[in-house]
Design a protein around this motif. Structure first.
Motif, mmCIF file in Angstrom:
data_model
loop_
_atom_site.group_PDB
_atom_site.id
_atom_site.type_symbol
_atom_site.label_atom_id
_atom_site.label_comp_id
_atom_site.label_asym_id
_atom_site.label_seq_id
_atom_site.Cartn_x
_atom_site.Cartn_y
_atom_site.Cartn_z
ATOM 1 N N SER A 123 76.587 25.342 40.149
ATOM 2 C CA SER A 123 77.326 24.940 41.780
ATOM 3 C C SER A 123 77.759 26.168 42.477
ATOM 4 N N LEU B 237 72.806 19.136 33.208
ATOM 5 C CA LEU B 237 74.072 20.718 34.242
ATOM 6 C C LEU B 237 74.064 20.487 35.877
ATOM 7 N N TYR C 283 67.852 22.903 42.266
ATOM 8 C CA TYR C 283 68.874 22.289 42.833
ATOM 9 C C TYR C 283 68.271 20.762 43.202
ATOM 10 N N ARG C 284 67.376 20.741 44.627
ATOM 11 C CA ARG C 284 66.707 19.687 44.526
ATOM 12 C C ARG C 284 65.845 18.920 43.934
ATOM 13 N N VAL D 258 73.641 28.226 43.126
ATOM 14 C CA VAL D 258 72.922 27.598 42.944
ATOM 15 C C VAL D 258 73.303 28.169 44.862
ATOM 16 N N GLU D 259 73.788 28.127 44.743
ATOM 17 C CA GLU D 259 74.436 29.408 46.562
ATOM 18 C C GLU D 259 73.970 30.601 46.589
ATOM 19 N N GLY E 243 80.260 16.249 50.740
ATOM 20 C CA GLY E 243 79.100 15.090 50.368
ATOM 21 C C GLY E 243 79.770 13.958 50.039
ATOM 22 N N ALA F 299 80.845 17.330 42.936
ATOM 23 C CA ALA F 299 80.555 17.865 44.108
ATOM 24 C C ALA F 299 81.732 17.966 44.933
ATOM 25 N N HIS G 23 74.546 17.427 36.888
ATOM 26 C CA HIS G 23 74.782 16.551 37.099
ATOM 27 C C HIS G 23 75.891 16.779 36.110
ATOM 28 N N ALA H 216 66.222 29.019 43.587
ATOM 29 C CA ALA H 216 67.647 28.176 43.389
ATOM 30 C C ALA H 216 67.042 26.725 43.808
ATOM 31 N N ALA H 217 67.076 26.943 44.659
ATOM 32 C CA ALA H 217 67.037 25.733 46.193
ATOM 33 C C ALA H 217 66.199 24.771 45.003
ATOM 34 N N ARG I 245 78.380 12.079 44.131
ATOM 35 C CA ARG I 245 77.344 11.927 43.324
ATOM 36 C C ARG I 245 77.806 11.491 41.462
ATOM 37 N N PHE J 215 78.191 18.876 37.253
ATOM 38 C CA PHE J 215 79.871 18.792 38.405
ATOM 39 C C PHE J 215 79.996 18.347 39.758
#
Ligand code: ATP
Ligand code: ATP
Ligand code: MG
Ligand code: MG
Ligand code: NI
Lengths: 332, 326, 348, 527, 327
Positions: free
Chosen positions: A221, A259, A248-249, A224-225, A268, A265, A261, A244-245, A271, A263
């Motif tokens: 995470s 991986l 992630y998406r 990705v940021e 939001g 979050a 799934h 990265a995007a 998940r 973490f």
């Protein structure tokens, strides 16, 4: 994207020799572009650090580079293969072109020398003609760059907090204006608050100075940021590489998916967390075919038999700049 | 300066303990010390002489241990260690004072040189693992397993003789008068050479080994890798980064093992008949000169303490972490 | 299961098992130099006035940055440290045992799991030894060998280490991190406790393995109705696994309440900072310098903690009052509280 | 090594005594001057006494004449009048009298423990008076060296005085002192002809080994040291010049029995032991063939020094090995054999523990030999190597069975017998502070004979008492004598000749005895 | 014990226990050391029986060099030096081991207690061991033994053991201090284990390597001390031969000057070999505890260009372009 500064071509890194060798990094191809942050993720033992040390030839014994090239592109267009450099060339090359920030700053700083000494000796080594005064000036400059007041120059590492030490390391990494900064889990030992401070600063500096970053962590995470592109490693190989995007998406490799799934979050909607079943592979007894297949929920026949090759998946256009090594996504 | 203060307190305590121990040693002797003196004379003294000796030494056993203890402290503070039996009526302090410089010179210098050379070799051996210097390790291990005195004996057997450059004993040529002239100093150096080499060979191995091991350990530290990554010259990495840190445990080890080293080196003096404390100790043991033994033990202990303190100071200078402010 | 088995599971979920009231722990600092002469002993005020309740069948998370005193709280609850002040009540009864039989009786009901599965198992003993000891100490090994074997199998099954014979005679180094942590949990369960104090049980584990252990904890909570204290610095995982979350800062609890509320509507400025700082994949490439200086400065010294609210030197909303007065807990909504003068309704 | 030696008038003396501290007090045998021997060439005796020679063994020195009277209770010394101290003052009878007063008034200095009573000086004569006959102490009195009154009267504590600047009447004066070497130079104005030696260097070698090496290389020319295997190590290096001569004196070393411990209270057993001890082995192996000379007369009196004292009946009686005779003696007196084991009259096997200080290698060797010898007559011996203190204490309190020890020595065999058999010295087992008679031997006849000898009015009475003592000793054998005490030394004739030897027995060749002065005076440079 | 080896029992290293025995012996240094030690111990047991002569028995072969009858020659009394050497092994090994055991037990008691417990008692014990550490042991031992009325192997071992535990205590204390706060110790406490059980079953097993290395260090020290004592004539009691006694006699009979090299060379070599055996064992333990010290088989590799380079920190060798051993 801008042009490449570092090209890793089918790099193999082993621990040990001959039949006992552990193939910790296998056939890795990776390109680092000018000014980008390339994230390298993967669970523990997947070979991230080995790759980073291997490409700078800093791997301690029994590590050896079994093969491959690491091409460095100089500003003037010349190229050099790090793997073919002599010791003296390596010494000249290091830090001036690629700097490294390690995981534990306490361990990266020599406990018996002052911060100033450690900052200036690298300048002296690469620019013997510089005066002590100019070196000290540069050291002061670097400290203020990373937000530490210059009166800390005379401190010893143990007199600084973890965050400050890590910043000193970053400052030191930038002291010679390198083109590449490699960071191996630079913030895992730190608090999230400080982590954000430091990484924020680094992004700032990158914008101002324009170096490229190879950023290694297993915190997806964060990656990705933080990064522009992400490469995922598994069992010593790159299994997926994409902006990265996109990762992630829309991750393509089931391992990347797993991986992501793992973490929870913070923000939001909640998940569902699936995690990855099973445990990481043993490098001495790697499964045949795709190393991930024993743990893969989507494994099918070819997975156990053949090694998938990293390539641009058919479903995507070549312009998208992503590659994957999975039989689910046949490559062009 | 907390570290320093704690150390000082420790030294004061140890000195006290050693002195007190020293006080009790002669009180553990079976029979009385004068008897030993008589025995020592072995026929050279008539038995009638015994009576006169008791008078001489003026032993008074009828005093309480407590008051004896205080008296003892009083004497110590005046630098009075009693009278030697062997060199009666010389003061023990005088006898020791005569021998001490030799020991300090021989043992002190060789210990320091041994430490320095051993550490340097160990640094190289640890840094260049697998090179020829690393192959020294088994040899030095073997050498360090040999008792000091035996090595000395062999050295005497092989290297000394009527025509040899190396004298077989003594601190300087017979007939010379201790004096700060070149002849004397040259002679003293010549006479000290073989014992010194013996001590060096025996003691160096330990330092080589521990330094090598520390180097191997330290060489794997991140900051050494960082130093390489910084492209620093090899010497700088080896000395400034690896050795500088590997040295720390060695220095504190040095301080702590001084007691052992001194014990070992005293034997070299015995073998080489070197006119130092070790030889004096040997004489004292042979002639049961308890006041002398006591005095020697005290002086050795205090010297070791002092050396320890110096090593501690060195450690403090070397390791900024102990220099923590207030 | 003694008392708990009589109650219905519905009422059990709210029953308070372990309570801490005003828990305080000060560690003396080793005196240095001239201080030796002074009479004042300096103290690390590691935990100050922490109150919390653990309920049956619920997970309470304790989050906060490194060094904020989370582990100390856990150890105080486990009676591993004598406390400086405060009270620990088990089923409403105060407990004071730190050794001997009484401690053993206490530890039967309150068990602790340590942060590092690599360090919390003795490398020289097998899984069997670890578990057998846990059972024997609490007289749950049964009379015969078979009883013991059954108990061991049961324990391993409960932490999903099946088949048991594959693990029972292994040494810790032969197990993966997740398996080790499971063994550690099994050992805690060996006492058949009512309370599990889990001190960062997954922070040393690999991402892909973490989830398994956390899911196991949740499963235990649900099946065995354990009261669990889940300590972590990963506030996101608190959101996912804990029913309630308490936030600690510099030895004090600054906020607490329902996990979802605390993470989504943080009230205390520190919690806000913490949540802001947590990496957020949704905010791709969001690492631009933010306008506001995020929590400048360093965590405070616990030897001379800041007066008033301990967060005030770093707080963006700092008021005069914060510097002098210690904020009490202010209720914000049902069960959600924050120790911050911003929420002092009277003031308004 | 340093061999720039004596051709230029230097004599190098060595002693194996380790580094010294400056202490020139001639009275204290712990002082450097006594342990190295240089006191002997600084201070001079009244009479030069040669203890290795039987009869005609005195020569005038500072005293030109001396005369005993009143059955050895009075002596008059006539002092030479041409003697000058090294500081130029004259040596007078006053100095002599003062020296004896020092001895009388300071028991700490009087290591010979001679009981001086009246001391008077008049003119050039000094008269000493005693309570008892001093027949047996003659040597000690005659040999006394003289110290200058004008110096010694300034010392407040003569017993602990280190005499940094010794003034003597001898031919040499102290030049330099170092812990290793003491140098003396010949002085002006010595009363006799100046010695040929111009300088004497006394070097204290650290141990026997170093001393031996120095002798072997010629660095030391005169010493008194035990050299094992001396032919190989020493004389063979220069057989022509390297010599040693160790004549016996009237003192002995022997195996003492605790006569209060059964079965060692049995004289037949003790005599049997005497018949099997191999003195040759002891002499050759334990004492390296020279060090403590062999004593083979059955009376234990060393020869030739003691020759005149031996009773006619024992003149040629040698103690020889006779195992069969010993066995016969034993079985004839109640002892029995069970196989090879000797049982005492009560039926118990005879055993003995021989105690010795662990580091005394010659004694240990001697006892190992005796142990072997005892096996021949069925006695099981154990050699118990004890700590030196413990050993001394065991002997002092009688807590031993058998031990090697020495006796006193003197100008007659009296000292030997007195040390072993004097009932006046007797203390019961368990009581310490004993001055001899460690074996707790009690025999009124012996005690009487000893006292008789010491106080006898005339030579005839003395001879009678001496014969009686020998008879008792041979009958009872309270100790088995193994070797004589020695007074000898090693020397090199390379640079200096005129040393005493078997042919010319004018003095014992030991650099630390009074006779050293005599030797020094007689040495001449080798041509 | 002049070698202050800092034993670094990192948790990672302590983890491997099962494979321990095999791995330890697999270490070539340890294997050689173990074999040599085995021989010495065997000789200690059977030495007095297999020695051809009574070591004290005299013969007429005085100071003779090695021959068929006397393999290592004879002494001034005609005693057989080979027999003395064989018989002497027992005393040396006995004193070494006994002193080692005594010192190790003491250092365990004092070190572990002062490390695990806290408070004044622990501080006091630690101060005590520091004092003993600084006081020079050998002179103290010499003085004490020369004062003792009678010294046997056992008393010598006692004196050495009682004076040389401090080093071990210090090392053990440091180790215990680091173990005391280990999670598994805390965990055992949280499980309800009693203090003594924690010390014995949780802490001690993890100290085995340190204890062993320390034991060996003390044995080396004890052996040299005993021999030294005998050599300077403090302990030559009884008919008890040890190598130091042989050297004592050699020295007091000036074997060197007599050219009787066979008198002092074998004993000295035996000491050196025993010391080497023990030192090798200790290296084995050190390397075993701290894997970094282990020699990693090959230290030289062939590079692309066919050069041979040493593997070293900081400059990873490049083998070639493409893995050659890959099928
Ligand atoms: N000296 C070594 N000898 C043999 N194998 C090694 C050695 N060092 C590392 N390895 C193996 O190489 C693999 C890669 O290690 P590496 O440190 O690169 O992993 P990583 O991805 O950086 O993991 P982490 O996230 O834990 O840092 C691991 O499986 C490890 O076990
Ligand atoms: N035994 C001790 N002696 C002195 N100070 C201590 C002790 N144990 C903890 N502390 C201090 O108390 C404070 C709180 O420590 P604690 O371990 O409880 O923090 P934490 O929140 O668990 O941190 P982390 O997240 O790093 O585990 C820290 O400042 C620590 O230095
Ligand atoms: Mg890594
Ligand atoms: Mg914690
Ligand atoms: Ni010389």
């Amino acid at each position: 994207m801008s042009d490449a500064v570092l090209e890793i071509k089918s790099l193999d890194v082993d621990y040990g020799l001959g039949a006992d060798a552990v193939h910790a990094v296998q056939d890795v191809n990776l390109t680092l572009h000018r000014g980008e942050v390339l994230g390298l993720a993967g669970e523990s033992g997947s070979g991230k650090s080995t790759l980073a040390y291997g490409l700078t030839r800093l791997l301690p014994p029994p590590g050896v580079i079994a093969g491959g090239e690491v091409i460095y592109h100089q500003d003037n267009g010349d190229t050099a293969d790090i793997m073919r450099m002599t010791d003296a060339e390596l010494r000249r090359f290091r830090w001036a072109q690629t700097a490294i920030v390690f995981q534990g700053a306490m361990n990266s700083l020599n406990p018996v020398h002052k911060i100033s000494t450690q900052l200036t000796d690298v300048i002296k080594a690469h620019d013997p003609a510089s005066t002590p005064r100019s070196r000290l000036g540069r050291a002061r400059e670097m400290l203020s760059l990373v937000g530490i007041s210059a009166d800390r120059l005379d401190s010893y590492p143990h007199q600084l907090s973890g965050g400050m030490r890590q910043r000193v390391m970053i400052g030191m990494a930038l002291a010679l204006d390198p083109r590449i900064v490699i960071m191996d889990e630079p913030t895992t030992a730190l608090d999230v608050v400080i982590q954000r401070q430091i990484l924020g600063q680094l992004i700032d500096l990158r914008e101002r100075l324009g170096f490229s970053v190879l950023f290694i962590t297993h915190d997806l995470s964060l990656l990705v940021e933080f990064s522009d592109r992400i490469a995922i490693m598994y069992g010593g190989r790159i299994v997926e590489e994409a902006p990265a995007a996109d990762i992630y998406r829309d991750s393509l490799h089931p391992y990347s998916d797993g991986l992501l799934h793992s973490f929870p979050a913070l923000r939001g909607p909640r998940r569902e967390l699936t995690g990855i079943p099973g445990s990481p592979p043993d490098l001495r007894a790697m499964p045949t075919g795709c190393a991930f297949h024993p743990r893969c929920p989507k494994a099918f026949d070819p997975c156990a038999a053949d090694l998938p090759v990293l390539g641009v998946p058919e479903s995507h256009t070549a312009g998208q700049q992503r590659t994957v090594a999975c039989w689910l996504h046949p490559i062009h | 300066m907390s570290y320093l203060l704690r150390r000082v307190a420790f030294y004061v305590f140890t000195a006290w303990a050693a002195i007190t121990l020293n006080f009790f040693i002669p009180r553990m002797i079976p029979g009385d010390p004068v008897q030993s003196l008589i025995t020592k004379a072995r026929g050279q003294m008539t038995s009638d002489a015994i009576a006169s000796l008791y008078v001489l030494f003026g032993l008074d056993p009828k005093e309480s241990v407590f008051s004896q203890y205080f008296k003892y402290w009083g004497q110590l503070l005046r630098g009075d260690l009693g009278l030697s039996f062997t060199f009666f009526p010389s003061q023990v302090s005088e006898v020791i004072g005569q021998a001490l410089p030799w020991t300090l010179a021989l043992v002190g210098i060789t210990t320091v040189i041994g430490f320095v050379i051993g550490t340097a070799l160990g640094t190289l051996a640890g840094w260049r693992r697998g090179s020829w210097i690393d192959a020294l390790i088994p040899v030095t291990t073997f050498l360090s397993s040999i008792p000091y005195f035996w090595l000395g004996l062999i050295a005497i057997a092989l290297l000394t003789g009527p025509d040899s450059f190396f004298p077989a004993g003594n601190g300087y040529d017979t007939g010379l008068v201790p004096n700060w002239d070149w002849e004397f100093i040259g002679s003293a150096v010549q006479h000290g050479l073989l014992p010194a080499i013996t001590i060096l060979i025996s003691s160096m191995a330990g330092w080589i080994l521990s330094m090598r091991n520390m180097m191997v350990t330290v060489a794997a530290e991140d900051y050494v890798t960082v130093a390489h990554a910084k492209g620093l010259p090899e010497r700088r990495v080896m000395v400034g980064y690896a050795a500088r840190n590997a040295l720390l445990p060695n220095v504190s080890g040095f301080a702590l093992s001084l007691g052992f080293i001194v014990g070992g080196t005293l034997l070299v003096e015995i073998v080489f008949s070197y006119p130092g404390l070790g030889f004096l100790l040997y004489q004292g043991v042979g002639s049961k000169d308890y006041p002398l033994l006591q005095g020697i033990f005290l002086i050795i202990t205090l010297s070791v303490l002092l050396a320890n303190f110096v090593a501690d100071l060195a450690y403090m200078l070397l390791d900024p972490r102990t220099r923590r402010e207030g | 299961m003694t008392a708990s088995s009589m109650k219905s599971s519905a009422s059990a979920t709210t029953e308070v098992v372990l309570e801490a009231d005003g828990l305080t722990k000060h560690f003396p600092v080793r005196k240095r130099g001239r201080e030796v002469l002074s009479r004042v002993t300096r103290m690390v005020q590691a935990v100050d006035d922490v109150s919390l309740t653990l309920r049956r069948g619920r997970v309470t998370a304790l989050v906060g940055e490194s060094g904020s005193g989370k582990s100390t709280v856990a150890r105080l609850l486990a009676q591993l440290y004598p406390r400086t002040a405060g009270e620990v009540k088990l089923h409403g009864k105060p407990v004071t045992a730190t050794s001997g039989k009484r401690f053993r009786a206490y530890s039967r009901q309150v068990q602790m799991i340590f942060q590092d599965p690599f360090a919390s198992l003795n490398p020289v003993h097998t899984v069997r030894y670890h578990l057998t000891r846990a059972l024997k100490i609490h007289n749950r090994a049964g009379a015969s060998k078979e009883d013991l074997e059954n108990a061991l199998t049961g324990l391993l099954a409960r932490v999903q280490l099946t088949p048991p014979e594959r693990y029972i005679d292994k040494f810790p180094h032969e197990l993966s991190g997740g398996q080790r942590q499971r063994v550690a949990i099994a050992r805690a369960l060996g006492a058949d406790p009512e309370v599990l104090l889990a001190d960062e049980p997954v922070s040393m584990l690999d991402v892909s393995i973490r989830l398994g252990v956390l899911n196991l904890l949740r499963d235990l909570k649900e099946r065995l109705h354990l009261a669990i204290l889940y300590i972590t610095h990963d506030i996101a995982s608190a959101r996912y696994f804990a029913d309630e979350t308490m936030v600690m800062y510099a030895g004090r609890v600054v906020e607490g309440g329902d996990s979802e509320t605390v993470t989504q509507q943080p009230a205390h400025p520190y919690t806000q900072l913490l949540i802001d700082s947590a990496p957020d994949p949704d905010q791709i490439a969001g690492y631009r310098t933010s306008e506001k200086d995020r929590g400048s400065g360093e965590p405070p010294s616990l030897i001379n903690p800041p007066s008033g609210c301990r967060f005030h030197p770093r707080c963006p909303h700092v008021m005069e009052r914060c510097k002098t007065d210690l904020p009490p807990r202010f209720d914000i909504s049902d069960g959600h509280f924050a120790a911050c003068w911003l929420y002092d309704k009277e003031k308004a | 090594a340093n061999t720039k030696s004596a051709s230029n008038g230097v004599l190098n003396v060595g002693m194996p005594n380790g580094p010294q501290t400056e202490n020139n007090n001639p009275f204290l045998n712990t002082s450097a001057s006594r342990s190295l021997g240089y006191a002997r060439v600084i201070y001079e005796p009244l009479v030069m006494y040669n203890e290795v020679k039987a009869g005609d063994n005195t020569a005038p020195w500072l005293a030109a004449k001396w005369e005993w009277s009143d059955n050895y209770r009075k002596i008059v010394f006539t002092i030479r009048d041409n003697v000058k101290w090294s500081d130029g003052k004259a040596l007078t009878a006053d100095d002599v009298a003062y020296t004896f007063q020092l001895l009388r008034d300071n028991p700490g200095l009087n290591t010979d423990s001679v009981k001086y009573k009246d001391i008077a000086a008049s003119g050039n004569q000094v008269t000493l008076g005693f309570e008892a006959s001093q027949f047996v102490n003659q040597k000690k009195i005659l040999e006394q060296f003289v110290v200058p009154k004008h110096q010694w009267s300034t010392f407040s504590a003569p017993t602990t005085e280190t005499v940094k600047n010794p003034i003597g009447s001898g031919p040499f004066t102290l030049k330099t002192f170092t812990p290793q070497t003491v140098t003396l130079t010949a002085r002006e104005g010595y009363w006799q002809d100046a010695p040929a030696i111009k300088e004497m260097r006394y070097t204290s070698y650290t141990d026997n080994q170093a001393q031996t090496t120095a002798l072997a290389t010629g660095a030391a020319e005169w010493s008194f040291v035990f050299i094992p295997n001396y032919q190989a190590v020493y004389t063979s290096k220069d057989p022509q010049h390297y010599k040693l001569w160790f004549p016996p004196v009237l003192g002995i070393h022997g195996l003492w029995f605790n006569t209060k411990v059964a079965p060692w209270d049995n004289k037949f057993l003790r005599r049997a032991v005497n018949m099997v001890v191999n003195r040759d082995d002891i002499f050759l192996q334990g004492e390296a063939g020279y060090f403590y000379p062999k004593v083979d007369n059955i009376t234990g009196i060393p020869t030739p020094a003691g020759e005149p004292f031996i009773a006619p009946e024992y003149k040629d009686k040698k103690a020889t090995m006779d195992v069969a005779g010993a066995k016969q003696l034993l079985t004839g007196n109640g002892f029995t054999y069970a196989g090879n084991v000797l049982n005492d009259p009560t039926g118990k096997p005879v055993k003995i523990t021989l105690t010795v200080p662990s580091g005394w290698s010659d004694y240990v060797t001697d006892l190992e030999i005796i142990k072997d010898n005892l096996k021949d007559i069925g006695i099981e011996a154990t050699v118990d190597k004890a700590n030196q203190d413990a050993w001394a204490k065991a002997l002092d309190t009688g807590d031993f069975q058998g031990a090697l020890h020495w006796t006193n020595n003197g100008n007659t065999p009296y000292d030997i017998y007195q040390s072993i058999m004097d009932g006046a010295l007797f203390k019961p087992v368990g009581t310490g502070g004993i001055n001899g008679n460690f074996g707790r031997y009690e025999n009124p006849a012996a005690t009487a004979a000893l006292s008789e000898y010491a106080n006898a009015p005339d030579d005839a009475a003395r001879t009678k008492a001496m014969n009686e003592l020998q008879k008792i000793f041979v009958e009872d054998m309270p100790a088995v004598i193994t070797s004589a005490a020695n007074a000898g030394g090693e020397y090199s004739t390379k640079n200096w000749t005129g040393w005493p030897d078997g042919q010319n027995q004018y003095a014992p060749a030991q650099p630390t005895l009074e006779n050293a002065l005599d030797i020094v005076m007689r040495l001449k440079p080798a041509s | 014990m002049a070698t202050p080896t800092i034993v670094d029992a990192t948790p990672a290293a302590a983890v491997k226990v099962k494979r321990q025995r095999l791995r330890f012996v697999a270490n070539p240094k340890a294997a050689v050391g173990l074999t040599m030690m085995g021989i010495f111990i065997l000789l200690a047991i059977i030495g007095p029986w297999i020695s051809p002569y009574d070591p004290s028995a005299r013969s007429n072969a005085l100071v003779e060099g090695p021959s068929a009858e006397h393999w290592l020659g004879t002494t001034h009394l005609g005693q057989d030096i080979f027999s003395q050497l064989l018989s002497g092994t027992r005393s040396v090994i006995l004193v070494g081991l006994l002193a080692g055991v005594i010192a190790t037990i003491l250092s365990l008691l004092i070190g572990v207690t002062s490390g695990y417990l806290s408070g004044t008692a622990a501080e006091g014990l630690s101060a005590l061991s520091n004092v003993f550490l600084v006081i020079p042991a050998l002179p103290l031992i010499i003085i004490i033994t020369s004062i003792l009325p009678k010294t046997t192997d056992v008393t010598i071992a006692l004196v050495i053991g009682l004076t040389s535990w401090a080093w071990g205590a210090r090392v053990l204390r440091a180790q215990t201090l680091s173990l005391r706060r280990r999670d598994y110790v805390e965990a055992a406490r949280a499980t309800g284990e009693s203090t003594w059980r924690i010390i014995i079953f949780e802490i001690m097993p993890n100290l085995t390597a340190v204890i062993a290395s320390n034991f060996i260090g003390t044995v080396i020290f004890a052996v040299t001390s005993e021999i030294t004592l005998a050599f300077i004539g403090v302990n030559t009691s009884g008919d008890n031969w040890n190598w130091g006694t042989i050297l004592f006699w050699a020295q007091s009979q000036q074997a060197l000057a007599q050219g009787a090299w066979w008198w002092f060379v074998p004993a000295g070599l035996a000491i050196a070999l025993l010391g080497t055996a023990l030192a090798l064992l200790n290296f084995g333990i050190d390397e075993f505890v701290s894997p970094r010290l282990r020699g990693n088989g090959k230290s030289k590799v062939k590079t692309v260009d066919g050069d041979t380079v040493r593997m070293r920190v900081g400059f990873t060798p490049v083998l070639g372009f493409g893995r050659k051993d890959e099928p």
